[in-house]
Scaffold this motif. Sequence first.
Motif, mmCIF file in Angstrom:
data_model
loop_
_atom_site.group_PDB
_atom_site.id
_atom_site.type_symbol
_atom_site.label_atom_id
_atom_site.label_comp_id
_atom_site.label_asym_id
_atom_site.label_seq_id
_atom_site.Cartn_x
_atom_site.Cartn_y
_atom_site.Cartn_z
ATOM 1 N N SER A 1 0.822 -1.206 0.000
ATOM 2 C CA SER A 1 0.000 0.000 0.000
ATOM 3 C C SER A 1 0.856 1.257 0.000
ATOM 4 O O SER A 1 0.355 2.347 -0.066
ATOM 5 C CB SER A 1 -0.895 0.013 1.231
ATOM 6 N N SER B 1 2.550 2.126 2.505
ATOM 7 C CA SER B 1 2.633 2.630 3.863
ATOM 8 C C SER B 1 3.911 2.128 4.500
ATOM 9 O O SER B 1 4.236 0.952 4.410
ATOM 10 C CB SER B 1 1.431 2.147 4.665
ATOM 11 N N LEU C 1 -6.915 3.578 7.850
ATOM 12 C CA LEU C 1 -6.450 4.735 7.074
ATOM 13 C C LEU C 1 -5.211 4.357 6.268
ATOM 14 O O LEU C 1 -5.087 4.678 5.084
ATOM 15 C CB LEU C 1 -6.138 5.884 8.034
ATOM 16 N N ALA C 2 -4.300 3.625 6.942
ATOM 17 C CA ALA C 2 -3.064 3.232 6.269
ATOM 18 C C ALA C 2 -3.355 2.335 5.082
ATOM 19 O O ALA C 2 -2.670 2.405 4.056
ATOM 20 C CB ALA C 2 -2.149 2.514 7.260
ATOM 21 N N ALA D 1 -4.925 3.834 1.037
ATOM 22 C CA ALA D 1 -4.115 4.891 0.435
ATOM 23 C C ALA D 1 -4.775 5.360 -0.853
ATOM 24 O O ALA D 1 -5.249 4.549 -1.632
ATOM 25 C CB ALA D 1 -2.722 4.361 0.150
ATOM 26 N N VAL E 1 -0.162 7.374 -4.366
ATOM 27 C CA VAL E 1 0.757 7.444 -3.237
ATOM 28 C C VAL E 1 2.041 6.656 -3.531
ATOM 29 O O VAL E 1 3.145 7.119 -3.270
ATOM 30 C CB VAL E 1 0.065 6.918 -1.955
ATOM 31 N N GLU F 1 5.796 8.061 -3.720
ATOM 32 C CA GLU F 1 6.818 7.468 -2.852
ATOM 33 C C GLU F 1 8.053 7.069 -3.666
ATOM 34 O O GLU F 1 9.179 7.300 -3.254
ATOM 35 C CB GLU F 1 6.215 6.251 -2.138
ATOM 36 N N ASP G 1 3.688 11.509 2.887
ATOM 37 C CA ASP G 1 3.649 10.210 3.553
ATOM 38 C C ASP G 1 2.236 9.657 3.626
ATOM 39 O O ASP G 1 1.287 10.407 3.853
ATOM 40 C CB ASP G 1 4.115 10.401 5.010
ATOM 41 N N TRP G 2 2.095 8.337 3.452
ATOM 42 C CA TRP G 2 0.804 7.714 3.735
ATOM 43 C C TRP G 2 1.008 6.553 4.690
ATOM 44 O O TRP G 2 1.896 5.756 4.468
ATOM 45 C CB TRP G 2 0.104 7.248 2.446
ATOM 46 N N PRO G 3 0.251 6.420 5.759
ATOM 47 C CA PRO G 3 -0.815 7.326 6.206
ATOM 48 C C PRO G 3 -0.246 8.643 6.726
ATOM 49 O O PRO G 3 0.878 8.664 7.222
ATOM 50 C CB PRO G 3 -1.463 6.537 7.348
ATOM 51 N N PRO G 4 -1.018 9.713 6.673
ATOM 52 C CA PRO G 4 -0.524 11.006 7.160
ATOM 53 C C PRO G 4 -0.271 10.987 8.667
ATOM 54 O O PRO G 4 0.516 11.770 9.165
ATOM 55 C CB PRO G 4 -1.640 11.985 6.796
ATOM 56 N N ARG H 1 -0.437 8.078 12.324
ATOM 57 C CA ARG H 1 -0.753 6.754 12.866
ATOM 58 C C ARG H 1 -1.314 6.854 14.277
ATOM 59 O O ARG H 1 -1.611 5.852 14.908
ATOM 60 C CB ARG H 1 0.500 5.888 12.891
#
Lengths: 172, 455
Positions: free
Chosen positions: B9, B11, B31-32, B35, B39, B43, B142-145, B147
């Motif tokens: 993902s 993440s 959320l993580a 994505a 993303v 990345e 960054d994903w997730p924005p 944690r």
Amino acid sequence: MAERAGPTAGRDRPTAGRAGRLRAAYGAAPWHLVLVTAVIVLAGWVALRLAQEATFGRMLLWFVGAVIAHDLVLFPVYASADRVLRAVVRDRVTLLNHLRVPALGTALLFVVYSPGILRWGETTHEAATGQTQRPYLVRWLVLSAALFLLSGATYGLRAALGRRGSASRARR
Amino acid sequence: MPVSRPGPSGSGTRATDADGYGAPRRFWRGLAQHAPPGVDAVERSWRSPLRGPWLTAVYGSVLLVALPLVIITGLLDYAAYGPQFDQAFPTNVGWLRLPAFDWPTRPSWLFRVTQGLHVTLGIVLVPVVLGKLWSVLPKLFDWPPARSLAQVLERLTLLLLVGGILFQIATGLLNIQYSYVFGFDFYTAHYFGAWIFTGAFVAHVIIKFPRLVTALRSRPLGTELRTPRAATRPEPPDPDGLVAAEPGPATVSRRGAVGLVGGGALLLAVVTIGQSLDGPLRRTALLLPRGRQPGTGPNGFPVNRTVAAAGVRPEQTDASWRLTLRGGGRTVTLDRPGLLAMAQHTADLPISCVEGWSTRQTWTGVRLRDLAALAGVADPASARVSSLEKAGLFRTAVLAPNQILDPDSLLALRVNGVDLAPDHGYPARVIVPALPGVHCTKWVAEIDFRGQADG
């Protein structure tokens, strides 16, 4: 940072347990929560105070706008410009850097001194100094040209020395 | 430390942090896993092999040392305006009031240094700020924005930090170049903006300081500065995810990256410092208003407001001009010959403006303390000086006792051996050691001395 629960943590388990639970739920040590809350409260207090100003909306716009302008406009623009440049010069890295350095210098001077270069504020500038903003654009162009010339000359010199070096090596 | 690289993902679940998710875990984990498209591509698009904790820490430590100086000199400039007389802007600052003290008159170059440092350092640090932001920019995408709640709050303070520094730089740069395109009051915005930034800056330093120390220790500076481009390798993956997942080959060494930012700072310094220097070097401030002298001769030094802009007409400053002194119920009127007949004192004093420029000139005139005595106030508590100007934020200024009584505090009539030029305040202007230029009132019409007994 909060210590991880090791084998010795068993003796004061209740405290470590509560702190540990808070840390796990919140995601950082308690002092972190105190610190960031203080910062946000300070900023919130300032914002509430400024909210009475007629121009508060503009201030907020400039504050948030500055972040957007840097992160989502300026950065993508200079990063893309660099990619284009790299695609053009391919693997001639020395040439690439001899173009990058004066380009960055030119851009930096523009970013910092653009109010004068673009003549934003002719009236206030003249009232304050008794002079016009006219000379700045030409001066910036001359400075930029000088940066590129200097970089070009050094590049030429390096290339010439490099050729001579390899030629003498070849003769030996 | 082993760190697992981004999963499918995109993440970056860091193995070091157990799983790193706060409560409610299901939400953060969800959320993580969700994505948004793109993303992954973002990345993978970070290519620079230079990004990493070491480079960020180097730029960060420069700012850690220099920014407090900018903050402190900025606050000192505010204090120099005399907040106790309600003449520092903004006037109404609530809890953010500074401790009250009389701004000293000695050393006479005090204000020249504080405002010069504030503006010059503020400009010179621009490339360092830009370099620092470049080095951490991947974090924005960054994903997730976040944690955990902790990360949400910290990211909010980072918005205040980045917004704060950019806002302060933008308003400051526009102000020193007389460009008021922002359409709000500069003083209000810059003062309150400074507090927002300072709060966020202090928190950021406290939170990140251990990271900074670890990062600086990870690669000895000396070794790094000797490493050429060909030997430059990416840093090992870091828990903050600054190091690129798929770095490309180095086109610049770390030494080069530090040199580039340093060179930018040097370039700005070279074209800025001139506005604080006298003599031929002043002209090196090529792109700033005070690199140019407005003329030649004894009166050929910069002004902050022209007589035309002040709206002072020639018939107000001809032979009919009178200086009015008030104090303790007495009123004394003097004309210019009368002032010239009094004891004259000459002093070499700088005149400095918060907009970052200063110049040292030789002023001649009557001591302010002699004028106070003439008005019958030998022990003054304050003096309100008023100009012939009809409007303007600085048409009057209040002086503190130490500023009236200093032996070099003058109502100047002449400069560098000649009469003041109209732009420099003819027939008479105030000049006080270490006093901000805007409070050295020009085209003086009246001085109102208050005694200690008047309260």
